[in-house]
Scaffold this active site. Sequence first.
Site, mmCIF file in Angstrom:
data_model
loop_
_atom_site.group_PDB
_atom_site.id
_atom_site.type_symbol
_atom_site.label_atom_id
_atom_site.label_comp_id
_atom_site.label_asym_id
_atom_site.label_seq_id
_atom_site.Cartn_x
_atom_site.Cartn_y
_atom_site.Cartn_z
ATOM 1 N N THR A 18 -33.742 35.572 -84.361
ATOM 2 C CA THR A 18 -34.895 35.913 -84.871
ATOM 3 C C THR A 18 -34.955 37.303 -85.348
ATOM 4 O OG1 THR A 18 -37.524 35.970 -84.688
ATOM 5 C CG2 THR A 18 -36.263 36.079 -82.601
ATOM 6 N N GLU A 19 -35.716 37.570 -86.348
ATOM 7 C CA GLU A 19 -36.044 39.077 -86.757
ATOM 8 C C GLU A 19 -36.886 39.713 -85.733
ATOM 9 O OE1 GLU A 19 -36.712 39.293 -91.009
ATOM 10 O OE2 GLU A 19 -38.725 39.972 -90.474
ATOM 11 N N GLY A 46 -44.813 21.105 -88.912
ATOM 12 C CA GLY A 46 -46.035 21.896 -88.862
ATOM 13 C C GLY A 46 -46.891 21.454 -89.849
ATOM 14 N N ALA A 47 -46.412 21.439 -91.155
ATOM 15 C CA ALA A 47 -47.309 21.194 -92.464
ATOM 16 C C ALA A 47 -47.845 19.653 -92.427
ATOM 17 C CB ALA A 47 -46.532 21.508 -93.604
ATOM 18 N N GLY A 48 -47.032 18.864 -92.254
ATOM 19 C CA GLY A 48 -47.681 17.299 -91.959
ATOM 20 C C GLY A 48 -48.392 17.023 -90.950
ATOM 21 N N HIS A 71 -31.220 30.247 -94.885
ATOM 22 C CA HIS A 71 -32.273 30.037 -93.955
ATOM 23 C C HIS A 71 -33.460 29.445 -94.597
ATOM 24 C CE1 HIS A 71 -34.860 31.001 -90.396
ATOM 25 N NE2 HIS A 71 -35.488 31.676 -91.244
ATOM 26 N N LEU A 121 -29.691 30.885 -85.518
ATOM 27 C CA LEU A 121 -30.678 32.086 -85.769
ATOM 28 C C LEU A 121 -30.796 32.849 -84.831
ATOM 29 C CD1 LEU A 121 -32.417 33.531 -88.228
ATOM 30 C CD2 LEU A 121 -34.312 32.207 -86.729
ATOM 31 N N GLU A 151 -42.420 24.010 -96.145
ATOM 32 C CA GLU A 151 -41.325 24.324 -96.890
ATOM 33 C C GLU A 151 -40.955 23.559 -98.248
ATOM 34 O OE1 GLU A 151 -38.206 25.807 -94.158
ATOM 35 O OE2 GLU A 151 -36.687 25.855 -96.068
ATOM 36 N N GLY A 165 -43.543 15.179 -90.126
ATOM 37 C CA GLY A 165 -44.081 15.437 -89.179
ATOM 38 C C GLY A 165 -43.819 16.751 -88.466
ATOM 39 N N HIS A 211 -30.929 34.478 -94.045
ATOM 40 C CA HIS A 211 -31.418 35.462 -92.988
ATOM 41 C C HIS A 211 -30.501 36.422 -92.760
ATOM 42 C CE1 HIS A 211 -33.035 36.742 -89.171
ATOM 43 N NE2 HIS A 211 -34.285 35.894 -89.353
ATOM 44 N N ARG A 213 -35.921 40.564 -95.455
ATOM 45 C CA ARG A 213 -34.715 39.858 -95.239
ATOM 46 C C ARG A 213 -33.628 40.017 -96.586
ATOM 47 N NH1 ARG A 213 -37.338 34.710 -92.217
ATOM 48 N NH2 ARG A 213 -37.779 35.792 -90.517
ATOM 49 N N ARG A 226 -39.183 35.325 -99.098
ATOM 50 C CA ARG A 226 -40.201 34.915 -98.071
ATOM 51 C C ARG A 226 -40.188 36.179 -97.185
ATOM 52 N NH1 ARG A 226 -40.737 32.547 -93.060
ATOM 53 N NH2 ARG A 226 -38.560 31.749 -92.767
ATOM 54 N N PHE A 275 -42.495 42.966 -87.615
ATOM 55 C CA PHE A 275 -41.340 41.993 -88.221
ATOM 56 C C PHE A 275 -41.114 42.720 -89.676
ATOM 57 C CE2 PHE A 275 -39.815 37.542 -88.066
ATOM 58 C CZ PHE A 275 -40.114 37.418 -86.930
ATOM 59 N N GLN A 320 -33.473 32.001 -99.135
ATOM 60 C CA GLN A 320 -33.294 33.165 -98.430
ATOM 61 C C GLN A 320 -32.138 33.213 -97.697
ATOM 62 O OE1 GLN A 320 -36.507 33.910 -95.329
ATOM 63 N NE2 GLN A 320 -36.735 35.521 -96.645
ATOM 64 N N SER A 363 -43.865 31.580 -93.010
ATOM 65 C CA SER A 363 -44.002 30.165 -93.289
ATOM 66 C C SER A 363 -44.867 29.355 -92.381
ATOM 67 C CB SER A 363 -42.392 29.811 -93.237
ATOM 68 O OG SER A 363 -42.392 28.346 -93.023
ATOM 69 N N LEU A 364 -44.681 29.788 -91.143
ATOM 70 C CA LEU A 364 -45.624 29.125 -90.087
ATOM 71 C C LEU A 364 -47.043 29.415 -90.610
ATOM 72 C CD1 LEU A 364 -44.098 29.932 -86.658
ATOM 73 C CD2 LEU A 364 -43.682 27.811 -87.985
HETATM 74 C C1 LIG Z 1 -34.185 28.746 -86.782
HETATM 75 C C2 LIG Z 1 -35.470 29.009 -87.631
HETATM 76 C C3 LIG Z 1 -36.433 29.965 -87.228
HETATM 77 C C4 LIG Z 1 -37.405 30.072 -87.814
HETATM 78 N N1 LIG Z 1 -38.528 31.172 -87.364
HETATM 79 C C5 LIG Z 1 -39.669 31.175 -88.014
HETATM 80 C C6 LIG Z 1 -40.914 32.104 -87.676
HETATM 81 O O1 LIG Z 1 -40.450 32.738 -86.557
HETATM 82 N N2 LIG Z 1 -41.659 32.166 -88.363
HETATM 83 C C7 LIG Z 1 -41.879 31.501 -89.630
HETATM 84 O O2 LIG Z 1 -42.885 31.809 -90.078
HETATM 85 N N3 LIG Z 1 -40.947 30.627 -90.091
HETATM 86 C C8 LIG Z 1 -39.814 30.610 -89.329
HETATM 87 N N4 LIG Z 1 -38.959 29.876 -89.815
HETATM 88 C C9 LIG Z 1 -39.209 28.874 -91.132
HETATM 89 C C10 LIG Z 1 -39.935 27.628 -90.667
HETATM 90 O O3 LIG Z 1 -39.831 27.187 -89.097
HETATM 91 C C11 LIG Z 1 -39.974 26.467 -91.495
HETATM 92 O O4 LIG Z 1 -40.010 26.775 -93.086
HETATM 93 C C12 LIG Z 1 -41.075 25.334 -91.128
HETATM 94 O O5 LIG Z 1 -41.183 25.274 -89.853
HETATM 95 C C13 LIG Z 1 -40.961 23.913 -91.940
HETATM 96 O O6 LIG Z 1 -41.666 23.228 -91.544
HETATM 97 P P1 LIG Z 1 -42.468 22.003 -92.337
HETATM 98 O O7 LIG Z 1 -43.484 21.288 -91.659
HETATM 99 O O8 LIG Z 1 -42.437 22.365 -93.872
HETATM 100 O O9 LIG Z 1 -40.933 21.095 -92.302
HETATM 101 P P2 LIG Z 1 -40.313 20.541 -91.009
HETATM 102 O O10 LIG Z 1 -40.612 21.064 -89.707
HETATM 103 O O11 LIG Z 1 -38.860 20.936 -91.158
HETATM 104 O O12 LIG Z 1 -40.535 19.060 -90.871
HETATM 105 C C14 LIG Z 1 -40.081 18.323 -91.845
HETATM 106 C C15 LIG Z 1 -40.632 16.735 -91.442
HETATM 107 O O13 LIG Z 1 -40.158 15.925 -92.605
HETATM 108 C C16 LIG Z 1 -39.673 14.800 -91.952
HETATM 109 N N5 LIG Z 1 -38.849 14.214 -92.867
HETATM 110 C C17 LIG Z 1 -38.011 14.726 -93.978
HETATM 111 N N6 LIG Z 1 -37.551 13.998 -94.910
HETATM 112 C C18 LIG Z 1 -38.064 12.820 -94.549
HETATM 113 C C19 LIG Z 1 -38.043 11.424 -94.895
HETATM 114 N N7 LIG Z 1 -37.408 11.145 -96.120
HETATM 115 N N8 LIG Z 1 -38.733 10.434 -94.334
HETATM 116 C C20 LIG Z 1 -39.492 10.777 -93.416
HETATM 117 N N9 LIG Z 1 -39.689 11.781 -92.758
HETATM 118 C C21 LIG Z 1 -39.097 13.001 -93.395
HETATM 119 C C22 LIG Z 1 -38.716 15.299 -90.902
HETATM 120 O O14 LIG Z 1 -38.782 14.238 -90.102
HETATM 121 C C23 LIG Z 1 -39.846 16.264 -90.307
HETATM 122 O O15 LIG Z 1 -40.812 15.745 -89.433
HETATM 123 C C24 LIG Z 1 -37.825 29.302 -89.197
HETATM 124 C C25 LIG Z 1 -36.715 28.324 -89.622
HETATM 125 C C26 LIG Z 1 -35.605 28.272 -88.856
HETATM 126 C C27 LIG Z 1 -34.600 27.540 -89.235
#
Ligand SMILES: Cc1cc2nc3c(=O)[nH]c(=O)nc-3n(C[C@H](O)[C@H](O)[C@H](O)COP(=O)(O)OP(=O)(O)OC[C@H]3O[C@@H](n4cnc5c(N)ncnc54)[C@H](O)[C@@H]3O)c2cc1C
Length: 588
Positions: free
Chosen positions: A254-255, A17-19, A353, A252, A387, A15, A242, A286, A398, A119, A240, A403-404
């Site tokens: 941020t950059e 951003g991607a989901g 990171h 973290l 991710e 749940g 950071h 990075r 990256r 950035f 990566q 990533s967002l």
């Molecule tokens: C501190 C920090 C700052 C960042 N800043 C930036 C930025 O400014 N710009 C940028 O582009 N990127 C940034 N990134 C990277 C970026 O935030 C992440 O790569 C991205 O948000 C990952 O999103 P996602 O939807 O793939 O996964 P996530 O947001 O990590 O969500 C994963 C989901 O999967 C669920 N899940 C996992 N395993 C299971 C399971 N077995 N069963 C059920 N649910 C499960 C979790 O509960 C969660 O809901 C940052 C990363 C960090 C750590």
Amino acid sequence: MGVPVRRFDAVIVGGGGAGLRAALQLSEAGLKTAVLSKVFPTRSHTVAAQGGISASLGNVQEDHWQWHMYDTVKGSDWLGDQDAIEFMCRTAPDAVVELEHFGMPFDRLENGKIYQRPFGGHTQHNGKTPVQRACAAADRTGHAMLHTLYQRNVRANTQFFVEWMALDLIRDAEGDVVGVTALEMETGEIYVLHAKAVLFATGGAGRIYAASTNAFINTGDGLGMCVRAGLPLEDMEFWQFHPTGVAGAGVLITEGVRGEGGILLNANGERFMERYAPNLKDLAPRDFVSRSMELEVLEGRGCGPHKDHVLLKLDHLGPDIINQRLPGIREIAIKFAGVDPIKEPIPVIPTCHYMMGGIPTNYRGEVVAPKGDDPEVRVNGFYAAGECACASVHGANRLGTNSLLDLVVFGKSAGDSMIKYIREEMPTWKDLPADAADRSLARVARLDGQTGGEEVADVRAAMQRTVQSRAGVFRNDANLKLGVDEIAQVADRARLLQIKDKSKVFNTARVEALELENLVEVAVATLVAAEARKESRGAHAHDDYPKRDDDNWMKHSLFFGSDRSLRYKPVHTKPLSVDYIPPKERTF
Ligand SMILES: Cc1cc2nc3c(=O)[nH]c(=O)nc-3n(C[C@H](O)[C@H](O)[C@H](O)COP(=O)(O)OP(=O)(O)OC[C@H]3O[C@@H](n4cnc5c(N)ncnc54)[C@H](O)[C@@H]3O)c2cc1C
């Protein structure tokens, strides 16, 4: 089967951003869509993203998606797939404007347009001068994005299963994906979720390292499930670091701080990035900045009593900019480093990171795996985004804020592919195999029944020590070989995990043990793939092979967990509509 079964058109695991972006696409198309998450969706790790989301809107300076594409290909050290990179960069402006129309509260320029900051690695004219491309909501961009997407999903009637942990992927006799098993964490009950299509959006796995900016829930569950289901993982050697994790805490910074004008200093007060990257300086990508920092420390110019970190100075920006654009960073520095950046610099070190590798997908979000001589055959009914997926737009390194962007671009395209598959290719349900839940039931039964085994915390610590010390910023043959042996021993220990205190913390302990099994799969893949790659590329900096070797190594690795073997497949060198960007030396 003896396990309750629930049916959905689409099941999304994750749940973040991607989901949420994928779920929105499916729910708005009228499909019955379930989202499973280990935590409340708005606590997913996307909430922690600080600096921004990239798009060549050109609100501050001239910009074009082709320049964004060039930066991304160069940032990836020519390991990124150029079709997927073109798709992402070309789609980026529409994706960001769509978020704006969803109600995402971006910061604004005087003229009302979305604010953009500089950035690392973002440039005009293919590397000539820095450009402001990162669209930001202060230093809480991920928070703003995640809440916006969650609210849209509530409106679209997405069904949420909060604190549910997916355990295993269900494939039928043809290898098609027909659902997942899941643990309802509150009750300990196991369910089968039968689906026409499944998407993994389970986020990163940075917890394989001891020092990480990642949340405790980033345990690579999607990757572990793939390995157990016989599917490969791509490019797992690329992690990566950071440059600016708070020294000693890993949190973290941020950059975006350097984007706003912050600079890195060594013990002599020297702005050392001017030496390593005369053009982009502190805003080089990075991998480059992290290696430069490590070299400063190794050559004795580190700061503090142990000379083990460098300093990030931003007091010269003044309190107004810091409070307005970087309020969260000030809070983090005060809490985790004990310094107020309005007055003093922040001690920082490179910290794990982001996972560039993951589940192999194409730019439509479809999971692909080798079959016969074809390295990329679609796995029917199975999609991945975010991710946990490897599209591969980030290649060997990256760029910040990509990533967002990846989450919303590929979340949406995976959602579109699923709609097409469900409506056009799979109008009727495929049966569940009779043994759909057996693997998960056996895993849980083994954990529950195990006596005389090892504590989860001990094995996890051993895994983190191994990965941190053997697959860090700089790598070498001898160390990596040791790492492969050590992680194999850790994997053996992980088969004998024991949950000691079942009465008090039964499900929490159970979840941690199940998560550790996934982390260990990721750690093994990382070390095996890193040991095999005899070159330096992006985040994989190899002391024994300090140069990039395009003749032999411009290819993606595919790790198979069953026998811990590797195969390789070519990088996609053909973009969709523009000319190929040929490799050249990466200087900044
Ligand atoms: C501190 C920090 C700052 C960042 N800043 C930036 C930025 O400014 N710009 C940028 O582009 N990127 C940034 N990134 C990277 C970026 O935030 C992440 O790569 C991205 O948000 C990952 O999103 P996602 O939807 O793939 O996964 P996530 O947001 O990590 O969500 C994963 C989901 O999967 C669920 N899940 C996992 N395993 C299971 C399971 N077995 N069963 C059920 N649910 C499960 C979790 O509960 C969660 O809901 C940052 C990363 C960090 C750590």
